[in-house]
Write a protein that holds these residues in place. Structure first.
Motif, PDB file in Angstrom:
ATOM      1  N   TRP A   1     -36.567 124.372  -1.614  1.00 63.96           N
ATOM      2  CA  TRP A   1     -35.736 123.267  -1.127  1.00 63.96           C
ATOM      3  C   TRP A   1     -36.555 122.373  -0.192  1.00 63.96           C
ATOM      4  O   TRP A   1     -36.569 121.146  -0.333  1.00 63.96           O
ATOM      5  CB  TRP A   1     -34.488 123.790  -0.394  1.00 63.96           C
ATOM      6  CG  TRP A   1     -33.513 122.696  -0.059  1.00 63.96           C
ATOM      7  CD1 TRP A   1     -32.485 122.254  -0.841  1.00 63.96           C
ATOM      8  CD2 TRP A   1     -33.507 121.876   1.118  1.00 63.96           C
ATOM      9  NE1 TRP A   1     -31.832 121.216  -0.219  1.00 63.96           N
ATOM     10  CE2 TRP A   1     -32.431 120.956   0.984  1.00 63.96           C
ATOM     11  CE3 TRP A   1     -34.287 121.822   2.275  1.00 63.96           C
ATOM     12  CZ2 TRP A   1     -32.123 120.010   1.959  1.00 63.96           C
ATOM     13  CZ3 TRP A   1     -33.983 120.863   3.236  1.00 63.96           C
ATOM     14  CH2 TRP A   1     -32.925 119.984   3.075  1.00 63.96           C
ATOM     15  N   ILE A   2     -37.263 123.007   0.742  1.00 67.91           N
ATOM     16  CA  ILE A   2     -38.074 122.229   1.691  1.00 67.91           C
ATOM     17  C   ILE A   2     -39.197 121.511   0.956  1.00 67.91           C
ATOM     18  O   ILE A   2     -39.453 120.323   1.186  1.00 67.91           O
ATOM     19  CB  ILE A   2     -38.659 123.140   2.794  1.00 67.91           C
ATOM     20  CG1 ILE A   2     -37.530 123.846   3.553  1.00 67.91           C
ATOM     21  CG2 ILE A   2     -39.506 122.319   3.759  1.00 67.91           C
ATOM     22  CD1 ILE A   2     -38.032 124.834   4.588  1.00 67.91           C
TER      23      ILE A   2
ATOM     24  N   ARG B   1     -38.022 118.379  -0.764  1.00 67.05           N
ATOM     25  CA  ARG B   1     -37.761 117.266   0.144  1.00 67.05           C
ATOM     26  C   ARG B   1     -39.079 116.639   0.580  1.00 67.05           C
ATOM     27  O   ARG B   1     -39.219 115.433   0.651  1.00 67.05           O
ATOM     28  CB  ARG B   1     -37.001 117.738   1.396  1.00 67.05           C
ATOM     29  CG  ARG B   1     -35.650 118.379   1.162  1.00 67.05           C
ATOM     30  CD  ARG B   1     -34.626 117.445   0.570  1.00 67.05           C
ATOM     31  NE  ARG B   1     -34.645 117.352  -0.887  1.00 67.05           N
ATOM     32  CZ  ARG B   1     -34.265 118.298  -1.758  1.00 67.05           C
ATOM     33  NH1 ARG B   1     -33.860 119.467  -1.345  1.00 67.05           N
ATOM     34  NH2 ARG B   1     -34.323 118.076  -3.056  1.00 67.05           N
TER      35      ARG B   1
ATOM     36  N   LEU C   1     -31.716 122.958   9.865  1.00 67.08           N
ATOM     37  CA  LEU C   1     -31.482 122.907   8.413  1.00 67.08           C
ATOM     38  C   LEU C   1     -30.280 123.747   7.990  1.00 67.08           C
ATOM     39  O   LEU C   1     -29.916 123.771   6.816  1.00 67.08           O
ATOM     40  CB  LEU C   1     -32.736 123.406   7.670  1.00 67.08           C
ATOM     41  CG  LEU C   1     -33.955 122.489   7.729  1.00 67.08           C
ATOM     42  CD1 LEU C   1     -35.141 123.154   7.050  1.00 67.08           C
ATOM     43  CD2 LEU C   1     -33.664 121.146   7.083  1.00 67.08           C
TER      44      LEU C   1
ATOM     45  N   THR D   1     -24.925 121.731   6.454  1.00 67.66           N
ATOM     46  CA  THR D   1     -24.862 120.965   5.197  1.00 67.66           C
ATOM     47  C   THR D   1     -25.053 119.464   5.428  1.00 67.66           C
ATOM     48  O   THR D   1     -25.790 118.807   4.677  1.00 67.66           O
ATOM     49  CB  THR D   1     -23.499 121.183   4.498  1.00 67.66           C
ATOM     50  OG1 THR D   1     -23.201 122.577   4.504  1.00 67.66           O
ATOM     51  CG2 THR D   1     -23.534 120.693   3.070  1.00 67.66           C
TER      52      THR D   1
ATOM     53  N   ARG E   1     -26.568 117.984   7.890  1.00 67.36           N
ATOM     54  CA  ARG E   1     -27.958 117.691   8.279  1.00 67.36           C
ATOM     55  C   ARG E   1     -28.893 117.815   7.080  1.00 67.36           C
ATOM     56  O   ARG E   1     -29.830 117.027   6.933  1.00 67.36           O
ATOM     57  CB  ARG E   1     -28.391 118.606   9.432  1.00 67.36           C
ATOM     58  CG  ARG E   1     -27.714 118.231  10.756  1.00 67.36           C
ATOM     59  CD  ARG E   1     -28.427 118.812  11.953  1.00 67.36           C
ATOM     60  NE  ARG E   1     -28.364 120.240  12.035  1.00 67.36           N
ATOM     61  CZ  ARG E   1     -27.419 120.920  12.691  1.00 67.36           C
ATOM     62  NH1 ARG E   1     -26.447 120.282  13.318  1.00 67.36           N
ATOM     63  NH2 ARG E   1     -27.444 122.232  12.725  1.00 67.36           N
ATOM     64  N   ARG E   2     -28.623 118.784   6.202  1.00 68.49           N
ATOM     65  CA  ARG E   2     -29.460 118.886   5.003  1.00 68.49           C
ATOM     66  C   ARG E   2     -29.277 117.656   4.120  1.00 68.49           C
ATOM     67  O   ARG E   2     -30.245 117.170   3.533  1.00 68.49           O
ATOM     68  CB  ARG E   2     -29.140 120.156   4.219  1.00 68.49           C
ATOM     69  CG  ARG E   2     -29.857 121.393   4.763  1.00 68.49           C
ATOM     70  CD  ARG E   2     -30.007 122.477   3.714  1.00 68.49           C
ATOM     71  NE  ARG E   2     -28.731 122.879   3.154  1.00 68.49           N
ATOM     72  CZ  ARG E   2     -27.863 123.709   3.744  1.00 68.49           C
ATOM     73  NH1 ARG E   2     -28.148 124.218   4.927  1.00 68.49           N
ATOM     74  NH2 ARG E   2     -26.741 124.035   3.158  1.00 68.49           N
ATOM     75  N   SER E   3     -28.062 117.114   4.058  1.00 68.74           N
ATOM     76  CA  SER E   3     -27.880 115.929   3.216  1.00 68.74           C
ATOM     77  C   SER E   3     -28.581 114.725   3.849  1.00 68.74           C
ATOM     78  O   SER E   3     -29.049 113.833   3.139  1.00 68.74           O
ATOM     79  CB  SER E   3     -26.396 115.666   2.937  1.00 68.74           C
ATOM     80  OG  SER E   3     -25.808 114.983   4.009  1.00 68.74           O
TER      81      SER E   3
ATOM     82  N   GLU F   1     -32.167 115.237   2.915  1.00 65.35           N
ATOM     83  CA  GLU F   1     -32.221 114.870   1.492  1.00 65.35           C
ATOM     84  C   GLU F   1     -32.342 113.356   1.346  1.00 65.35           C
ATOM     85  O   GLU F   1     -33.218 112.855   0.637  1.00 65.35           O
ATOM     86  CB  GLU F   1     -30.918 115.381   0.846  1.00 65.35           C
ATOM     87  CG  GLU F   1     -30.671 114.929  -0.566  1.00 65.35           C
ATOM     88  CD  GLU F   1     -31.451 115.753  -1.558  1.00 65.35           C
ATOM     89  OE1 GLU F   1     -31.351 116.990  -1.502  1.00 65.35           O
ATOM     90  OE2 GLU F   1     -32.156 115.158  -2.393  1.00 65.35           O
TER      91      GLU F   1
END
Lengths: 99, 99
Positions: free
Chosen positions: A75-76, A79, B5, B8, B10-12, B15
């Motif tokens: 995942w990292i 990105r 991370l 959710t 913050r991950r978006s 992304e």
């Protein structure tokens, strides 16, 4: 998975398990923590899929689940790759501008 | 970094930023969240070192910090490598046993 890795104690357990499977007792030994505390952290790690455990007789042994670790890493990496690709395109654009 | 991370939203945001820098407004647009909520998440990301921001006039623009992403990726990769190495040695041992 990232939530599971967000805690120092849990990261040190993952660190220990990256050197091989270990019992609850072995995982607890270096940590300044009660056994129930250790068990709680191990449960979080197991629920996240990062480790799995097996009970033989009275001893529960934990081991890493490399597939889950790889998913987090991927995942990292994805990105980061998106970002690197974008910088490359910017580089190309700037070189063309120079000419 | 893993704590940053672990969320959710913050991950978006990460992304979105992996596709290029973005303003607070752009980052907030797809999220079902108040602006103060978005700013709070961005602050967590910035404190973790995963993103940085720059203010030009009245617009603050965020971008990924690939070095921090790489550090998180490397940590996981190292743990996974330790485990893989151990499995290789076990494989070697078992092959020798067979002979």
């Amino acid at each position: 998975m990232f939530a599971a890795l967000a805690d120092t104690s849990r990261r040190s357990m993952v660190e220990r398990l990256s050197r091989g499977p270990a019992s609850v007792k072995e995982l607890a030994a270096p940590l300044p923590m009660s056994l129930p505390g250790v068990l709680q952290h191990l449960q979080v790690l197991e629920t996240s899929g990062l480790v799995r455990s097996q009970k033989v007789g009275r001893v529960r042994t934990f081991q890493l689940e490399p597939v889950a670790l790889q998913a987090a890493e991927q995942w990292i990496a994805d990105r980061r790759a998106g970002w690197a690709h974008r910088l490359d395109r910017l580089g190309d654009f700037l070189s063309e501008e120079e000419i």
